[in-house]
Design a protein around this motif. Structure first.
Motif, PDB file in Angstrom:
ATOM      1  N   GLY A 261       0.800  -1.221   0.000  1.00 28.83           N
ATOM      2  CA  GLY A 261       0.000   0.000   0.000  1.00 28.83           C
ATOM      3  C   GLY A 261       0.829   1.266   0.000  1.00 28.83           C
ATOM      4  O   GLY A 261       0.426   2.269   0.607  1.00 28.83           O
ATOM      5  N   VAL A 262       1.983   1.262  -0.659  1.00 34.25           N
ATOM      6  CA  VAL A 262       2.811   2.479  -0.722  1.00 34.25           C
ATOM      7  C   VAL A 262       2.219   3.383  -1.806  1.00 34.25           C
ATOM      8  O   VAL A 262       2.184   3.019  -2.975  1.00 34.25           O
ATOM      9  CB  VAL A 262       4.274   2.137  -1.067  1.00 34.25           C
ATOM     10  CG1 VAL A 262       5.104   3.417  -1.189  1.00 34.25           C
ATOM     11  CG2 VAL A 262       4.863   1.207  -0.026  1.00 34.25           C
ATOM     12  N   ALA A 263       1.723   4.525  -1.413  1.00 31.03           N
ATOM     13  CA  ALA A 263       1.083   5.410  -2.384  1.00 31.03           C
ATOM     14  C   ALA A 263       1.302   6.865  -2.002  1.00 31.03           C
ATOM     15  O   ALA A 263       1.141   7.249  -0.845  1.00 31.03           O
ATOM     16  CB  ALA A 263      -0.415   5.119  -2.459  1.00 31.03           C
ATOM     17  N   VAL A 264       1.671   7.627  -3.004  1.00 30.61           N
ATOM     18  CA  VAL A 264       1.836   9.072  -2.836  1.00 30.61           C
ATOM     19  C   VAL A 264       0.726   9.732  -3.647  1.00 30.61           C
ATOM     20  O   VAL A 264       0.440   9.318  -4.782  1.00 30.61           O
ATOM     21  CB  VAL A 264       3.233   9.520  -3.343  1.00 30.61           C
ATOM     22  CG1 VAL A 264       3.381  11.034  -3.277  1.00 30.61           C
ATOM     23  CG2 VAL A 264       4.345   8.834  -2.547  1.00 30.61           C
ATOM     24  N   GLU A 265       0.079  10.706  -3.071  1.00 33.28           N
ATOM     25  CA  GLU A 265      -0.957  11.485  -3.764  1.00 33.28           C
ATOM     26  C   GLU A 265      -0.421  11.929  -5.128  1.00 33.28           C
ATOM     27  O   GLU A 265       0.722  12.386  -5.225  1.00 33.28           O
ATOM     28  CB  GLU A 265      -1.278  12.700  -2.887  1.00 33.28           C
ATOM     29  CG  GLU A 265      -2.337  13.630  -3.416  1.00 33.28           C
ATOM     30  CD  GLU A 265      -3.724  13.051  -3.238  1.00 33.28           C
ATOM     31  OE1 GLU A 265      -4.397  12.876  -4.259  1.00 33.28           O
ATOM     32  OE2 GLU A 265      -4.108  12.778  -2.085  1.00 33.28           O
TER      33      GLU A 265
ATOM     34  N   ARG B  97       3.748  13.430  -6.421  1.00 33.25           N
ATOM     35  CA  ARG B  97       4.761  12.442  -6.828  1.00 33.25           C
ATOM     36  C   ARG B  97       5.981  13.116  -7.436  1.00 33.25           C
ATOM     37  O   ARG B  97       5.900  14.235  -7.928  1.00 33.25           O
ATOM     38  CB  ARG B  97       4.156  11.454  -7.836  1.00 33.25           C
ATOM     39  CG  ARG B  97       3.169  10.533  -7.158  1.00 33.25           C
ATOM     40  CD  ARG B  97       2.579   9.496  -8.088  1.00 33.25           C
ATOM     41  NE  ARG B  97       1.464   8.842  -7.395  1.00 33.25           N
ATOM     42  CZ  ARG B  97       0.493   8.162  -7.984  1.00 33.25           C
ATOM     43  NH1 ARG B  97       0.483   8.025  -9.298  1.00 33.25           N
ATOM     44  NH2 ARG B  97      -0.459   7.619  -7.274  1.00 33.25           N
ATOM     45  N   GLY B  98       7.112  12.395  -7.414  1.00 36.42           N
ATOM     46  CA  GLY B  98       8.321  12.864  -8.083  1.00 36.42           C
ATOM     47  C   GLY B  98       9.053  13.969  -7.340  1.00 36.42           C
ATOM     48  O   GLY B  98       9.917  14.633  -7.909  1.00 36.42           O
ATOM     49  N   ARG B  99       8.727  14.167  -6.052  1.00 37.09           N
ATOM     50  CA  ARG B  99       9.385  15.220  -5.273  1.00 37.09           C
ATOM     51  C   ARG B  99      10.099  14.653  -4.046  1.00 37.09           C
ATOM     52  O   ARG B  99      10.448  15.378  -3.134  1.00 37.09           O
ATOM     53  CB  ARG B  99       8.342  16.245  -4.818  1.00 37.09           C
ATOM     54  CG  ARG B  99       7.652  16.963  -5.967  1.00 37.09           C
ATOM     55  CD  ARG B  99       6.426  17.732  -5.470  1.00 37.09           C
ATOM     56  NE  ARG B  99       6.756  18.531  -4.298  1.00 37.09           N
ATOM     57  CZ  ARG B  99       6.048  18.522  -3.162  1.00 37.09           C
ATOM     58  NH1 ARG B  99       4.978  17.773  -3.035  1.00 37.09           N
ATOM     59  NH2 ARG B  99       6.403  19.283  -2.152  1.00 37.09           N
ATOM     60  N   GLY B 100      10.281  13.352  -4.020  1.00 38.85           N
ATOM     61  CA  GLY B 100      11.018  12.760  -2.900  1.00 38.85           C
ATOM     62  C   GLY B 100      10.152  12.360  -1.721  1.00 38.85           C
ATOM     63  O   GLY B 100      10.678  11.885  -0.708  1.00 38.85           O
ATOM     64  N   VAL B 101       8.815  12.513  -1.829  1.00 41.77           N
ATOM     65  CA  VAL B 101       7.929  12.154  -0.706  1.00 41.77           C
ATOM     66  C   VAL B 101       7.973  10.643  -0.461  1.00 41.77           C
ATOM     67  O   VAL B 101       8.106  10.182   0.683  1.00 41.77           O
ATOM     68  CB  VAL B 101       6.478  12.617  -0.989  1.00 41.77           C
ATOM     69  CG1 VAL B 101       5.533  12.082   0.088  1.00 41.77           C
ATOM     70  CG2 VAL B 101       6.405  14.135  -1.066  1.00 41.77           C
ATOM     71  N   GLY B 102       7.877   9.864  -1.549  1.00 39.70           N
ATOM     72  CA  GLY B 102       7.896   8.398  -1.417  1.00 39.70           C
ATOM     73  C   GLY B 102       9.190   7.934  -0.770  1.00 39.70           C
ATOM     74  O   GLY B 102       9.183   7.079   0.111  1.00 39.70           O
ATOM     75  N   ARG B 103      10.293   8.512  -1.200  1.00 38.23           N
ATOM     76  CA  ARG B 103      11.588   8.109  -0.645  1.00 38.23           C
ATOM     77  C   ARG B 103      11.640   8.396   0.870  1.00 38.23           C
ATOM     78  O   ARG B 103      12.064   7.551   1.658  1.00 38.23           O
ATOM     79  CB  ARG B 103      12.706   8.872  -1.348  1.00 38.23           C
ATOM     80  CG  ARG B 103      14.100   8.427  -0.920  1.00 38.23           C
ATOM     81  CD  ARG B 103      15.141   9.496  -1.226  1.00 38.23           C
ATOM     82  NE  ARG B 103      15.227   9.835  -2.622  1.00 38.23           N
ATOM     83  CZ  ARG B 103      15.914   9.139  -3.538  1.00 38.23           C
ATOM     84  NH1 ARG B 103      16.545   8.053  -3.178  1.00 38.23           N
ATOM     85  NH2 ARG B 103      15.947   9.534  -4.782  1.00 38.23           N
ATOM     86  N   GLU B 104      11.188   9.570   1.274  1.00 43.25           N
ATOM     87  CA  GLU B 104      11.194   9.922   2.698  1.00 43.25           C
ATOM     88  C   GLU B 104      10.308   8.975   3.506  1.00 43.25           C
ATOM     89  O   GLU B 104      10.668   8.509   4.577  1.00 43.25           O
ATOM     90  CB  GLU B 104      10.685  11.354   2.901  1.00 43.25           C
ATOM     91  CG  GLU B 104      11.635  12.438   2.451  1.00 43.25           C
ATOM     92  CD  GLU B 104      12.890  12.509   3.320  1.00 43.25           C
ATOM     93  OE1 GLU B 104      12.770  12.387   4.551  1.00 43.25           O
ATOM     94  OE2 GLU B 104      13.980  12.672   2.750  1.00 43.25           O
TER      95      GLU B 104
ATOM     96  N   PRO C 199       7.272  -5.013  -5.869  1.00 44.37           N
ATOM     97  CA  PRO C 199       7.357  -3.641  -6.383  1.00 44.37           C
ATOM     98  C   PRO C 199       6.493  -3.459  -7.615  1.00 44.37           C
ATOM     99  O   PRO C 199       6.435  -4.338  -8.471  1.00 44.37           O
ATOM    100  CB  PRO C 199       8.828  -3.521  -6.773  1.00 44.37           C
ATOM    101  CG  PRO C 199       9.204  -4.911  -7.185  1.00 44.37           C
ATOM    102  CD  PRO C 199       8.379  -5.845  -6.344  1.00 44.37           C
ATOM    103  N   SER C 200       5.789  -2.341  -7.692  1.00 45.15           N
ATOM    104  CA  SER C 200       5.225  -2.009  -8.995  1.00 45.15           C
ATOM    105  C   SER C 200       6.186  -1.062  -9.702  1.00 45.15           C
ATOM    106  O   SER C 200       6.123  -0.900 -10.906  1.00 45.15           O
ATOM    107  CB  SER C 200       3.841  -1.378  -8.845  1.00 45.15           C
ATOM    108  OG  SER C 200       3.939  -0.207  -8.091  1.00 45.15           O
ATOM    109  N   THR C 201       7.081  -0.454  -8.936  1.00 43.34           N
ATOM    110  CA  THR C 201       8.067   0.454  -9.516  1.00 43.34           C
ATOM    111  C   THR C 201       9.439   0.033  -9.003  1.00 43.34           C
ATOM    112  O   THR C 201       9.892   0.474  -7.953  1.00 43.34           O
ATOM    113  CB  THR C 201       7.755   1.912  -9.095  1.00 43.34           C
ATOM    114  OG1 THR C 201       6.369   2.144  -9.299  1.00 43.34           O
ATOM    115  CG2 THR C 201       8.542   2.914  -9.910  1.00 43.34           C
TER     116      THR C 201
END
Ligand SMILES: CC(C)(COP(=O)(O)OP(=O)(O)OC[C@H]1O[C@@H](n2cnc3c(N)ncnc32)[C@H](O)[C@@H]1OP(=O)(O)O)[C@@H](O)C(=O)NCCC(=O)NCCS
Length: 412
Positions: free
Chosen positions: A95-99, A103-110, A131-133
């Motif tokens: 369930g890893v999901a970023v609005e 996306r693409g601003r480092g939120v997922g990584r943090e 992983p889906s990505t």
């Protein structure tokens, strides 16, 4: 790990455990990202989660909050995963999901980096995920761990090719009283194999729940010697009422496995196709000579959260004594870098810091994770420049990490 605040762009990003009122928003966010099936439940757990064992991590549901709004969500659940015949405390990530707009601003990584650190602090030695990505997780130190090879089997071929089992194995619906026997069968398979994740309980099954999945056991001389879990899904071919999905199938021996396969196709005469995980070298792979390409072959990934603890906790080949100095550079253990001496003897390992020792092998966390599961051959990896190893040290690692292909039998 405590709560962290990170300035990111214009706002302030906070990565932390979810708080009560935020749970619904976080679930909706994850549900939207994964809504490829209709209706598809949110992958963030809604039901009670199993209580952790002594010293094991609990469930973690983390969010990223920017300017007071939940913008990302991720959940990890405690499980055991088996390597070299021993069970390691890990978490499964989902369930890893970023609005979308964040996306693409480092939120997922943090977010995922914070969750990894929290899981490690809670006692998990590794994190396993589908992983889906791939690139996103590779950038976070995850390595390919293995595959989940699903084949579309012809039920006609299963009927024709599988011999009658010897003995008197009897198929019946699983009942709650079978739970301990099924767990023991699954643990036995996990101890023989590589990468298996704990069995997670018996679902309700017909006739108790007519719409539920079919959970069957086989009994041989009054003892449960196999179990399988089936779902029906819409047919892909004309002439079939439905297709089958074999979500799991475990047997104590070949006759019980044959009894399960023969029983499940006999029970579902309207199905032409059964999708099932068929690992290389398995009984079914040998029996069905005309297996086509898999219809799914998802890679799963592993993040070693605590390298020393993971190397110490897993099992190693019996009868092998070896020593290798590893230098693992891992951003998750700042200040804890440097050469470590891995000493293996009698199927167990010890790991000690070896300051000043010349490293036999220098490796990053992603490649080490792939070696750890046996997915990546160390000699080939050294040849390909994925790890920096002396030739003899790569050969020693090949002996140490040898095992059957690592398989995750069940998706999570
Ligand atoms: C995948 C997802 C969680 C990534 O979150 P994010 O905040 O956009 O990612 P970040 O900005 O933190 O990126 C971190 C790294 O991953 C890489 N990455 C992120 N999304 C990627 C994508 N879709 N494809 C390839 N690489 C990607 C970035 O390039 C970055 O690495 P780099 O800067 O070193 O090149 C987000 O895109 C998402 O929610 N997607 C939909 C749901 C999903 O697929 N979840 C994963 C479930 S397994």
């Amino acid at each position: 790990m405590g709560e962290a605040s990170h300035p990111l762009g214009a706002g302030t990003l906070e990565v932390r455990a979810v708080r009560g009122p935020e749970v619904a928003v976080a679930r909706a966010l994850a549900g939207a990202a994964f809504a490829d099936r209709d209706p598809r439940p949110s992958p963030v757990p809604t039901g009670p989660v199993p209580a952790p064992g002594p010293g094991e991590p609990g469930a973690l549901h983390w969010v990223a909050v920017e300017d007071g709004a939940v913008v990302a969500s991720a959940a990890a659940r405690p499980r055991g995963q088996w390597f070299g015949g021993r069970r390691l405390p890990v978490v499964t990530l989902g369930g890893v999901a970023v609005e979308v707009t964040h996306r693409g601003r480092g939120v997922g990584r943090e977010l995922v980096g914070g969750l990894f650190a929290a899981a490690r602090d809670a006692g998990a030695v590794a994190c396993v995920l589908f992983p889906s990505t791939h690139r996103f997780y590779a950038s976070l130190g995850c390595g390919a761990g293995g595959r989940r090879p699903v084949f579309a089997l012809s039920t006609e071929e299963l009927r024709q090719r599988l011999p009658r089992p010897r003995g008197d194995a009897v198929l019946r619906f699983a009942e709650p009283r079978d739970a301990a026997a099924v767990a023991a069968l699954s643990a036995g398979r996990a101890a023989r194999g590589q990468g298996f994740v704990d069995h997670d309980g018996l679902p309700g099954s017909p006739p108790e729940d007519p719409a539920g999945p079919g959970a069957f056991v086989v009994e041989t001389a009054g003892v449960v010697t196999g179990w399988c879990l089936l779902h029906r899904k819409p047919a892909t071919r004309a002439g079939a009422a439905y297709d089958l999905e074999v979500a799991d199938l475990v047997a104590a021996d070949a006759d019980s496995e044959l009894a399960l396969w023969r029983g499940l196709v006999a029970d579902t005469p309207q199905a032409l196709r059964a999708d099932a995980v068929v690992p290389a070298g398995s009984l079914l792979e040998r029996r069905l000579e005309r297996l086509q390409a898999p219809v799914e072959n998802a890679t799963w990934m592993l993040r070693l959260l605590d390298v020393d603890a993971a190397l110490t906790a897993r099992g190693w080949p019996a009868g092998v004594t070896a020593e290798v100095v590893l230098d693992v550079t891992d951003p998750l253990r700042p200040g804890d870098d440097g050469p470590r001496r891995l000493h293996v003897a009698g199927g167990r390992a010890t790991v000690e810091p070896a300051p000043g020792a010349a490293a036999d092998v220098a490796v990053g966390p992603g490649v080490l994770a792939s070696l750890f599961t046996g997915h990546l051959d160390p000699v080939q990896a050294a040849h390909d420049g994925l790890l920096d190893a002396r030739v003899d040290a790569a050969a020693v690692l090949r002996t140490l990490f040898a095992g059957p292909p690592a398989v995750l039998a069940r998706a999570f």
